[in-house]
Scaffold this active site. Structure first.
Site, PDB file in Angstrom:
ATOM      1  N   TYR A   1      18.976  56.060  15.374  1.00 11.06           N
ATOM      2  CA  TYR A   1      19.409  56.982  16.425  1.00 11.06           C
ATOM      3  C   TYR A   1      20.635  56.356  17.069  1.00 11.06           C
ATOM      4  O   TYR A   1      20.818  55.131  17.031  1.00 11.06           O
ATOM      5  CB  TYR A   1      18.312  57.147  17.485  1.00 11.06           C
ATOM      6  CG  TYR A   1      17.245  58.148  17.119  1.00 11.06           C
ATOM      7  CD1 TYR A   1      17.567  59.474  16.853  1.00 11.06           C
ATOM      8  CD2 TYR A   1      15.909  57.781  17.068  1.00 11.06           C
ATOM      9  CE1 TYR A   1      16.589  60.396  16.531  1.00 11.06           C
ATOM     10  CE2 TYR A   1      14.920  58.697  16.753  1.00 11.06           C
ATOM     11  CZ  TYR A   1      15.273  60.012  16.486  1.00 11.06           C
ATOM     12  OH  TYR A   1      14.307  60.917  16.180  1.00 11.06           O
TER      13      TYR A   1
ATOM     14  N   THR B   1      20.163  60.240  12.365  1.00 10.49           N
ATOM     15  CA  THR B   1      19.628  61.531  12.823  1.00 10.49           C
ATOM     16  C   THR B   1      20.456  62.012  13.997  1.00 10.49           C
ATOM     17  O   THR B   1      20.666  61.283  14.965  1.00 10.49           O
ATOM     18  CB  THR B   1      18.147  61.375  13.217  1.00 10.49           C
ATOM     19  OG1 THR B   1      17.435  60.974  12.057  1.00 10.49           O
ATOM     20  CG2 THR B   1      17.570  62.681  13.734  1.00 10.49           C
TER      21      THR B   1
ATOM     22  N   ARG C   1       5.078  72.408   2.745  1.00  8.33           N
ATOM     23  CA  ARG C   1       3.624  72.235   2.798  1.00  8.33           C
ATOM     24  C   ARG C   1       2.979  72.236   1.418  1.00  8.33           C
ATOM     25  O   ARG C   1       1.783  72.035   1.295  1.00  8.33           O
ATOM     26  CB  ARG C   1       2.962  73.364   3.633  1.00  8.33           C
ATOM     27  CG  ARG C   1       3.487  73.480   5.046  1.00  8.33           C
ATOM     28  CD  ARG C   1       3.006  72.311   5.928  1.00  8.33           C
ATOM     29  NE  ARG C   1       3.485  72.456   7.296  1.00  8.33           N
ATOM     30  CZ  ARG C   1       4.574  71.875   7.777  1.00  8.33           C
ATOM     31  NH1 ARG C   1       5.321  71.084   7.002  1.00  8.33           N
ATOM     32  NH2 ARG C   1       4.939  72.050   9.027  1.00  8.33           N
TER      33      ARG C   1
ATOM     34  N   LYS D   1      21.349  63.255   8.872  1.00  4.37           N
ATOM     35  CA  LYS D   1      20.174  64.148   8.941  1.00  4.37           C
ATOM     36  C   LYS D   1      20.323  65.094  10.125  1.00  4.37           C
ATOM     37  O   LYS D   1      20.638  64.640  11.233  1.00  4.37           O
ATOM     38  CB  LYS D   1      18.915  63.285   9.101  1.00  4.37           C
ATOM     39  CG  LYS D   1      17.615  64.053   9.271  1.00  4.37           C
ATOM     40  CD  LYS D   1      16.432  63.096   9.194  1.00  4.37           C
ATOM     41  CE  LYS D   1      15.108  63.804   9.382  1.00  4.37           C
ATOM     42  NZ  LYS D   1      14.752  64.010  10.791  1.00  4.37           N
TER      43      LYS D   1
END
Ligand SMILES: Cc1cc2nc3c(=O)[nH]c(=O)nc-3n(C[C@H](O)[C@H](O)[C@H](O)COP(=O)(O)O)c2cc1C
Length: 394
Positions: A129, A155, A314, A255
């Site tokens: 970060y 990110t 998923r 990201k």
């Protein structure tokens, strides 16, 4: 009950049963009304398959390479921050990923030091970060490299919405006696979870610190301490990312990309990969599902940069739909956290096996012998499904 589960939703059901309410809620939550969170998952159902019924391939190849690492299936562990899901936490996840031949992103806000995680998986990418000064960011990246990290993920997309319609998870600042007392009624209802934290008579209190934000061997700040430092750091500009990419010198992922023009900027700064991501619905609510944005981004930059997608995966067939739209691989978040909650390291391996089985059977149904053969011809895309921002208007 058979400890092996057959679907990610079954892992989620078991996680819900096992975890204290506040811990479970921290896994499922998203920003505000949860529009993006729901769309990330639901949008996959709008895409169909166009199978061949004769001519299936006897052997199918799922392997690929991302950020310089060979992986046995196109599914990587997405970085997730401090989670009191399992006492072994990120180390268990790293072992599971290694056992299944894949890579793992380790969050800056992880509860285990990078040294312990990289010791059990040689395909770890450290997720940074933008927190404190350039020098400190670089120092953390260098520490990760020294520990064996093979790539850096930056990110860029977390706004940490405070307004969650189903309630924000209550994460204690510190797990001390007072916090445990407050959590006691919830924990009493989840004896198996509490039992996991007893190890041969020793109580392992969930670690809510971020050791990778501190110097090696030093105690990390609390999660909220690290979060506070991050919020006080001005967000990075493209020049900052370019500077870090050059200083790091190795494989580098940005990201959080949702726009075509941002994807092009990532190419311009020399990034190795992007992940089309909205932080699993935890950024700006109302951002479309990542799968709606993937195709136009992959069409624009797919020859110049590795394109990954995360958000809403998923099942294996979701992975195949993403690859057909141009992704090189996907990253999973909640799916493996639920597996971890349901059955520790084995639960994460179980989730990766569900992904592998689902990808393999979709390839078989589509008559493809490799994930690299997948294309738009394999799927049915309804009109208006794809959305694109940051492309020149014609
Ligand atoms: C509980 C939780 C914590 C997360 N923490 C991080 C983090 O520390 N760093 C990061 O880059 N992404 C983080 N993410 C986002 C994930 O890496 C990923 O983008 C997202 O989970 C993908 O969506 P999915 O959960 O639907 O698979 C987090 C997501 C969740 C659910």
């Amino acid at each position: 009950m058979n400890p092996w589960f057959e679907t990610v939703l079954e892992a989620q059901r078991r996680a819900k049963k096992r975890l204290p309410k506040s811990v479970y809620s921290s896994l499922i939550s998203g920003s505000e009304k949860g529009i993006t969170l729901a769309d990330n998952v639901d949008a996959f159902s709008e895409l169909g398959f166009a199978p061949y019924v004769v001519g299936a391939q006897a052997d199918r190849d799922l392997s690929t390479s991302i950020m310089g690492q060979d992986i046995s299936l196109p599914v990587i562990i997405s970085p997730t921050g401090v989670q009191a899901v399992d006492p072994e936490g990120e180390v268990a996840v790293a072992r599971a990923a290694a056992a299944r031949g894949t890579a793992m992103g380790l969050s800056s806000f992880a509860s285990k030091p990078i040294e312990e995680v990289a010791a059990v998986n040689d395909k770890v990418f450290f997720q940074a970060y933008w927190l404190n000064s350039r020098e400190e960011i670089l120092k953390r990246a260098d520490r990760a490299r020294e520990a064996g990290a093979k790539g850096l993920i930056v990110t860029t997309d977390w706004s940490f919405s405070m307004g969650r319609d189903w309630g924000s998870p209550e994460i204690p600042e510190k797990v001390d006696f007072k916090a445990l007392l407050k959590l006691a009624p919830e924990i009493a209802l989840r004896p198996k979870y509490a039992w996991d934290w007893f190890n041969k008579g020793k109580i392992n209190i969930p670690d809510l610190t971020a050791p990778n934000v501190a110097d090696k061997g030093e105690p990390g700040p609390t999660f909220f301490g690290a979060y506070g430092q991050w919020m006080q750091t001005p967000p990075p500009r493209w020049e900052d990312l370019e500077w870090l990419r050059k200083e790091w010198g190795g494989p580098f992922m940005v990201k959080g990309i949702t726009r075509v023009d941002d994807a092009k900027r990532a190419v311009d700064i020399g990034a190795t990969a992007i992940s089309v991501s909205n932080h699993g619905g935890n950024n700006l609510d109302g951002t479309p599902a990542t799968i709606r944005l993937l195709g136009p981004i992959a069409d624009a930059v797919g020859d110049d940069i590795e394109v990954l997608l995360d958000g809403g995966i998923r099942r294996g067939s979701d992975v195949v739909k993403a690859l057909a739209l141009g992704a090189d691989a996907v990253m999973i978040g909640r799916a493996y956290l639920w597996g971890l909650a349901a059955n520790g390291q084995t639960g994460v391996e179980n989730v990766l096996d569900i992904m592998r089985g689902g990808i393999d059977s979709a390839l078989m149904g589509l008559g493809r012998k490799s994930i690299h053969e997948l294309s738009r011809e394999d799927i049915i895309i309804p009109e208006g499904f794809e959305q694109s921002f940051g492309t020149p208007k014609v």
